[in-house]
Motif scaffolding. Structure first.
Motif, short mmCIF file in Angstrom:
data_model
loop_
_atom_site.label_atom_id
_atom_site.label_comp_id
_atom_site.label_asym_id
_atom_site.label_seq_id
_atom_site.Cartn_x
_atom_site.Cartn_y
_atom_site.Cartn_z
N LYS A 1 20.91 -12.16 -6.38
CA LYS A 1 19.79 -11.25 -6.36
C LYS A 1 18.93 -11.52 -4.86
O LYS A 1 18.29 -10.43 -4.54
CB LYS A 1 18.72 -11.80 -7.52
N GLU A 2 19.27 -12.60 -4.43
CA GLU A 2 18.67 -12.77 -2.84
C GLU A 2 19.42 -13.94 -2.24
O GLU A 2 19.85 -14.87 -2.68
CB GLU A 2 17.37 -13.43 -3.24
N ILE A 3 19.65 -13.52 -1.10
CA ILE A 3 20.11 -14.65 -0.11
C ILE A 3 19.06 -14.77 1.12
O ILE A 3 18.94 -13.44 1.85
CB ILE A 3 21.67 -14.26 0.44
N TYR A 4 18.57 -15.82 1.57
CA TYR A 4 17.66 -15.81 2.62
C TYR A 4 17.85 -17.02 3.40
O TYR A 4 18.37 -18.31 3.14
CB TYR A 4 16.15 -16.12 1.95
N THR A 5 17.87 -16.79 4.75
CA THR A 5 18.16 -17.82 5.79
C THR A 5 16.99 -17.88 6.58
O THR A 5 16.45 -17.06 6.96
CB THR A 5 19.21 -17.51 6.70
N HIS B 1 21.27 -21.72 -5.02
CA HIS B 1 21.83 -22.54 -4.14
C HIS B 1 20.76 -22.74 -3.09
O HIS B 1 20.21 -21.98 -2.41
CB HIS B 1 22.96 -21.61 -3.58
N ASP B 2 20.47 -24.21 -2.85
CA ASP B 2 19.65 -24.29 -1.66
C ASP B 2 20.52 -25.19 -0.81
O ASP B 2 21.11 -26.26 -0.90
CB ASP B 2 18.54 -25.42 -2.43
N VAL B 3 20.26 -24.90 0.60
CA VAL B 3 20.80 -25.63 1.56
C VAL B 3 19.74 -26.13 2.58
O VAL B 3 18.79 -25.63 2.85
CB VAL B 3 21.58 -24.47 2.60
N HIS B 4 19.83 -27.47 2.76
CA HIS B 4 18.88 -28.40 3.88
C HIS B 4 19.56 -28.93 4.72
O HIS B 4 20.96 -29.07 4.76
CB HIS B 4 18.09 -29.22 2.76
N THR B 5 19.01 -29.48 5.82
CA THR B 5 19.66 -30.51 6.78
C THR B 5 18.36 -31.41 7.04
O THR B 5 16.97 -31.17 6.39
CB THR B 5 19.87 -29.47 7.93
N ALA C 1 24.25 -17.57 6.26
CA ALA C 1 24.41 -16.70 5.21
C ALA C 1 25.73 -16.52 4.93
O ALA C 1 26.23 -16.21 3.80
CB ALA C 1 23.47 -15.52 5.44
N THR C 2 26.66 -15.89 5.95
CA THR C 2 28.19 -15.64 5.56
C THR C 2 28.57 -17.20 4.98
O THR C 2 29.41 -16.95 3.81
CB THR C 2 28.93 -15.59 6.70
N TRP C 3 28.59 -18.30 5.50
CA TRP C 3 28.92 -19.43 4.87
C TRP C 3 28.55 -19.75 3.52
O TRP C 3 29.22 -19.73 2.59
CB TRP C 3 28.83 -20.66 5.62
N LEU C 4 27.01 -19.42 3.20
CA LEU C 4 26.37 -19.60 1.90
C LEU C 4 27.07 -18.53 0.82
O LEU C 4 27.31 -18.81 -0.11
CB LEU C 4 24.92 -19.33 2.04
N LEU C 5 27.33 -17.36 1.25
CA LEU C 5 27.92 -16.54 0.31
C LEU C 5 29.25 -16.77 -0.10
O LEU C 5 29.67 -16.72 -1.22
CB LEU C 5 27.80 -15.00 1.07
N HIS D 1 18.66 -20.20 1.14
CA HIS D 1 18.47 -19.94 -0.33
C HIS D 1 18.91 -18.97 -0.78
O HIS D 1 18.88 -17.91 -0.20
CB HIS D 1 16.82 -20.22 -0.62
N ALA D 2 19.48 -19.06 -2.07
CA ALA D 2 20.15 -17.93 -2.70
C ALA D 2 20.05 -18.01 -4.07
O ALA D 2 19.62 -19.30 -4.83
CB ALA D 2 21.66 -17.83 -2.50
N GLU D 3 19.65 -16.87 -4.93
CA GLU D 3 19.17 -16.87 -6.34
C GLU D 3 20.15 -15.85 -6.79
O GLU D 3 20.38 -14.72 -6.37
CB GLU D 3 17.61 -16.44 -6.53
N SER D 4 20.87 -16.09 -8.01
CA SER D 4 21.86 -15.41 -8.74
C SER D 4 21.40 -15.38 -10.22
O SER D 4 20.74 -16.61 -10.67
CB SER D 4 23.17 -15.70 -8.47
N VAL D 5 22.14 -14.64 -10.79
CA VAL D 5 22.09 -14.41 -12.37
C VAL D 5 23.58 -14.61 -12.86
O VAL D 5 24.14 -13.69 -12.38
CB VAL D 5 21.39 -13.59 -13.27
#
Length: 172
Positions: free
Chosen positions: A145-149, A57-61, A159-163, A73-77
């Protein structure tokens, strides 16, 4: 405050230099507390594990010059539990072990060999917080695996919104 989707574009694509299964990409536009965001979700078949997908999950502006700026950015499996279990309990164990030691610990302490939450966790003396119930017995299994702001965008609810986006996005 989140104001909703203005665009959702599911697209299949494939990397021309790789002979892997097609990837799936979803792009959507969002407004979060006045900040215009583009969320891109990509599913890529895992290189070594069948019925398993790497999900990003990639978030850009956009900055004032119109250039894309990374916000989060977030990475999951994603493990398609039923398909893996059809291959046998050893395959399920191998999938959990291959991803991380933490996933293996989860498998050993919470999930049984059938991929379902152990009955002692659901109704026994280990009940704890009550988040482990039979509703987790079926369906795909997502390991975040990872959530990064990025530092500039922290403390703004990104990060809350991304989750929330991660857990509410249909995987297929």
């Amino acid at each position: 405050m989140f104001q909703g989707d203005t665009h959702n574009d599911p697209t299949e694509f494939s990397d021309s230099d790789e002979e892997s299964q097609p990837n799936i990409r979803f792009t959507s536009q969002h407004i979060l507390d006045g900040l215009s965001l583009t969320l891109t979700v990509t599913h890529t078949e895992h290189d070594e594990l069948p019925f398993t997908y790497d999900v990003t999950h990639d978030v850009h502006t956009l900055n004032e010059g119109g250039e894309r700026i990374r916000v989060a950015h977030a990475e999951s499996v994603l493990i398609v539990r039923e398909e893996v279990l059809d291959q046998g309990e050893e395959e399920w164990f191998w999938h959990m072990d291959a991803e991380s030691h933490d996933a293996l610990n989860l498998f050993e302490q919470v999930l049984g060999g059938d991929g379902a939450v152990q009955e002692s966790i659901v109704s026994g003396n280990k009940r704890g917080s009550g988040i482990w119930g039979h509703e987790l017995d079926d369906g795909a299994f997502l390991l975040i695996k990872e959530i990064y702001t990025e530092h500039t965008y922290r403390r703004r609810g990104v990060a809350t919104w991304l989750l929330r986006q991660i857990v509410s996005t249909p995987m297929f």
